[in-house]
Motif scaffolding. Sequence first.
Motif, PDB file in Angstrom:
ATOM      1  N   GLU A  39       0.824  -1.204   0.000  1.00 22.34           N
ATOM      2  CA  GLU A  39       0.000   0.000   0.000  1.00 22.34           C
ATOM      3  C   GLU A  39       0.865   1.264   0.000  1.00 22.34           C
ATOM      4  O   GLU A  39       0.569   2.231  -0.709  1.00 22.34           O
ATOM      5  CB  GLU A  39      -0.940   0.006   1.204  1.00 22.34           C
ATOM      6  CG  GLU A  39      -1.896   1.178   1.221  1.00 22.34           C
ATOM      7  CD  GLU A  39      -2.805   1.208   2.438  1.00 22.34           C
ATOM      8  OE1 GLU A  39      -3.741   2.027   2.438  1.00 22.34           O
ATOM      9  OE2 GLU A  39      -2.574   0.437   3.399  1.00 22.34           O
ATOM     10  N   ALA A  40       1.948   1.257   0.760  1.00 19.71           N
ATOM     11  CA  ALA A  40       2.850   2.416   0.788  1.00 19.71           C
ATOM     12  C   ALA A  40       3.492   2.627  -0.580  1.00 19.71           C
ATOM     13  O   ALA A  40       3.606   3.765  -1.056  1.00 19.71           O
ATOM     14  CB  ALA A  40       3.917   2.227   1.860  1.00 19.71           C
ATOM     15  N   ILE A  41       3.872   1.542  -1.234  1.00 23.65           N
ATOM     16  CA  ILE A  41       4.458   1.652  -2.572  1.00 23.65           C
ATOM     17  C   ILE A  41       3.426   2.196  -3.545  1.00 23.65           C
ATOM     18  O   ILE A  41       3.731   3.071  -4.367  1.00 23.65           O
ATOM     19  CB  ILE A  41       5.023   0.287  -3.026  1.00 23.65           C
ATOM     20  CG1 ILE A  41       6.283  -0.040  -2.201  1.00 23.65           C
ATOM     21  CG2 ILE A  41       5.331   0.284  -4.520  1.00 23.65           C
ATOM     22  CD1 ILE A  41       6.820  -1.436  -2.390  1.00 23.65           C
ATOM     23  N   GLU A  42       2.190   1.720  -3.437  1.00 22.63           N
ATOM     24  CA  GLU A  42       1.128   2.229  -4.306  1.00 22.63           C
ATOM     25  C   GLU A  42       0.902   3.725  -4.066  1.00 22.63           C
ATOM     26  O   GLU A  42       0.708   4.494  -5.011  1.00 22.63           O
ATOM     27  CB  GLU A  42      -0.163   1.436  -4.086  1.00 22.63           C
ATOM     28  CG  GLU A  42      -1.227   1.722  -5.108  1.00 22.63           C
ATOM     29  CD  GLU A  42      -0.779   1.459  -6.553  1.00 22.63           C
ATOM     30  OE1 GLU A  42      -1.156   2.268  -7.427  1.00 22.63           O
ATOM     31  OE2 GLU A  42      -0.065   0.474  -6.819  1.00 22.63           O
ATOM     32  N   LEU A  43       0.939   4.162  -2.812  1.00 24.03           N
ATOM     33  CA  LEU A  43       0.777   5.592  -2.508  1.00 24.03           C
ATOM     34  C   LEU A  43       1.939   6.420  -3.052  1.00 24.03           C
ATOM     35  O   LEU A  43       1.729   7.545  -3.530  1.00 24.03           O
ATOM     36  CB  LEU A  43       0.629   5.803  -0.998  1.00 24.03           C
ATOM     37  CG  LEU A  43      -0.729   5.434  -0.413  1.00 24.03           C
ATOM     38  CD1 LEU A  43      -0.662   5.378   1.113  1.00 24.03           C
ATOM     39  CD2 LEU A  43      -1.791   6.425  -0.867  1.00 24.03           C
TER      40      LEU A  43
END
Length: 189
Positions: A39-43
């Motif tokens: 999720e952090a990478i997607e953000l």
Amino acid sequence: EARAQGAYVMSHAQGAPGIKNALRAGARSVEHGIFLDDEAIELLLENDAFLVPTLQAPLAVITAHEAGVPMPPGVVEKARRVAQAHTASVAKAHDAGVKIAMGTDAGVGAHGENLEEIELMAANGMSTVHALRAATSTAAQLIEEPCLGNLERGAMADLVLLQGDLHREGVTQLRGRVRGVWQAGERVR
């Protein structure tokens, strides 16, 4: 608020919850990013944000401790614990297409040793070209300084001349291959 003032925010964040909070709040870059999750990478990607990994930081702590520098055992234990997770997070972010810029965690390690960061990026999955761009054009893009990080008319002419063919030899032992340094077109080394 930063954007309203014509500025931006970098976030010193290691854990996934802090990274995600910073990105949701509009941070332009995440320094460290040790425990990135999907999720952090997607953000990072959605927000067109940068990761400034500072891979050298935990290794500098370990190296200093092994050289006899006194430091709290918890600091050394944490550095050892995070080093592997850190490299895995950076590799995963790079593979996903996150923009990675080189930076330092100034003061954690010795000043003037930041070329090691390029070596570490390449050792952890980035190509020679991507590692060099992280230290030049991508870093300049992060700080919105188009006159830095490139070789073209009107640029600052901050250059480092290295021995060898980087396409063939890569960036291993980069620190020992510096043959000249120019700042604003003036040779300083």
